[in-house]
Design an enzyme around this catalytic site. Structure first.
Site, PDB file in Angstrom:
ATOM      1  N   TYR A  38     -10.089   1.641   1.317  1.00  0.00           N
ATOM      2  CA  TYR A  38     -10.362   1.734   2.752  1.00  0.00           C
ATOM      3  C   TYR A  38     -11.407   0.712   3.161  1.00  0.00           C
ATOM      4  CZ  TYR A  38      -8.356   6.381   3.881  1.00  0.00           C
ATOM      5  OH  TYR A  38      -7.558   7.448   4.133  1.00  0.00           O
ATOM      6  N   HIS A  59       0.832  -1.204   0.000  1.00  0.00           N
ATOM      7  CA  HIS A  59       0.000   0.000   0.000  1.00  0.00           C
ATOM      8  C   HIS A  59       0.874   1.264   0.000  1.00  0.00           C
ATOM      9  CE1 HIS A  59      -3.690   2.289   1.428  1.00  0.00           C
ATOM     10  NE2 HIS A  59      -2.736   3.121   1.786  1.00  0.00           N
ATOM     11  N   HIS A 102       1.554   4.120  -3.069  1.00  0.00           N
ATOM     12  CA  HIS A 102       1.492   5.588  -2.954  1.00  0.00           C
ATOM     13  C   HIS A 102       2.752   6.200  -3.581  1.00  0.00           C
ATOM     14  CE1 HIS A 102      -2.100   6.227  -0.681  1.00  0.00           C
ATOM     15  NE2 HIS A 102      -1.679   5.744   0.472  1.00  0.00           N
ATOM     16  N   HIS A 155      -5.782   6.606  -2.817  1.00  0.00           N
ATOM     17  CA  HIS A 155      -6.703   5.587  -2.310  1.00  0.00           C
ATOM     18  C   HIS A 155      -7.845   5.353  -3.289  1.00  0.00           C
ATOM     19  CE1 HIS A 155      -5.068   6.938   1.763  1.00  0.00           C
ATOM     20  NE2 HIS A 155      -4.542   5.765   1.468  1.00  0.00           N
TER      21      HIS A 155
HETATM   22 ZN   LIG Z   1      -2.738   5.118   2.069  1.00  0.00          ZN
END
Ligand SMILES: [Zn+2]
Ligand SMILES: *[C@@H]1O[C@H](CO)[C@@H](O)[C@H](O)[C@H]1NC(C)=O
Length: 260
Positions: free
Chosen positions: A217, A161, A165, A171
């Site tokens: 998320y 993750h 980025h 996200h």
């Molecule tokens: Zn993140």
């Protein structure tokens, strides 16, 4: 210090302040680097602010254009995109291995090649045991941290993750087309976390919204009242945001962005 700034999105810990300026210790230029150790990243660390798990220079607005349009992609040479990395000596061998396995997962599935930092590499990723799990979005000039705290970030999904980025991705639930797929229940979100749900004009590279993305998320992320904060429009009971590793779409997106 908050000992619980870990796994912000994965555990959706409710009352952790992440809008903290980066600690003063980073103002000290500890090293100019030698042939074995890169210099500590300078990239805006004095003014960086953490937005959720994304560090951004203060001078940029949160909803900046996708940084890949501003030149934050890592450069390609030949068929590969070489991204130099350095793993802080503060990790044990076992901990390093978890991080290395995470980096290797990009090596084997994309044209990204995480190569050990060597003298002369100017832009690089410096993986450090800082407070929480966080990263910048995209390449920053002069090196950049990825924080992987030993206490909660050393999982394949978290390593991937934060690395995604750094490769230039946001996200999943802030994608430009997210309103077609999810409803954001702002009334249930902690007031100081609402920014993390603001839509961004992302370049989605022709890949579908993916509930199994490692960048998605959880349904109850940053809930202030225990109620859901993100609901799938096609199925309000769908549970998501618990990916253990990159999805096929996560990989496809990286390949398309970097023209692998
Ligand atoms: Zn993140
Ligand atoms: C990724 O591949 C490159 C080039 O093939 C290699 O030098 C590097 O060590 C690999 N990275 C990892 C983390 O295994």
């Amino acid at each position: 210090m908050s000992a619980v700034v870990f796994l912000l999105l994965f555990l959706a810990i409710a009352d952790v302040s992440v809008s903290v300026p980066i600690d003063n210790e980073y103002n000290i230029d500890e090293s100019v680097g030698d042939s074995k150790t890169p210099p500590r990243p300078k990239a805006d660390f004095e003014t960086a602010v953490l937005y959720d798990d994304i560090a951004k220079p203060k001078t940029l607005s949160r909803n900046a254009d996708p940084c890949t349009a501003k030149g934050c992609k890592w450069p390609k040479s030949g068929s590969y995109v070489y991204v130099p990395y350095f793993i802080s000596e503060s990790y044990s061998q076992k901990e390093r291995n978890i991080i290395i396995r995470g980096l290797q997962s990009f090596n084997v599935s994309t044209c990204i090649r995480f190569v050990p930092w060597k003298c002369g590499d100017r832009d690089f990723i410096y993986i450090e045991n800082k407070d929480g799990c966080w990263s910048y979005v995209g390449r920053q000039d002069g090196g950049q941290y990825i924080s992987l705290n030993k206490g909660g970030c050393l999982h394949q999904s978290v390593v991937q993750h934060e690395v995604i980025h750094a490769l230039g991705f946001n996200h999943e639930q802030v994608r430009s087309d997210r309103d077609t797929y999810v409803r954001i229940l702002f009334e249930n979100i902690l007031p100081d976390k609402k920014f993390a749900f603001e839509k961004i004009e992302t370049n989605n590279l022709g890949t579908p919204y993916d509930f199994n993305s490692v960048m998605e998320y959880r349904n109850d992320a940053f809930s202030k009242n225990g109620k859901l904060t993100i609901v799938a429009k096609c199925n309000p009971n769908l549970k998501f945001g618990t990916a253990k590793e990159m999805s096929a779409n996560d990989i496809l997106r990286i390949k398309r962005l970097y023209e692998c």
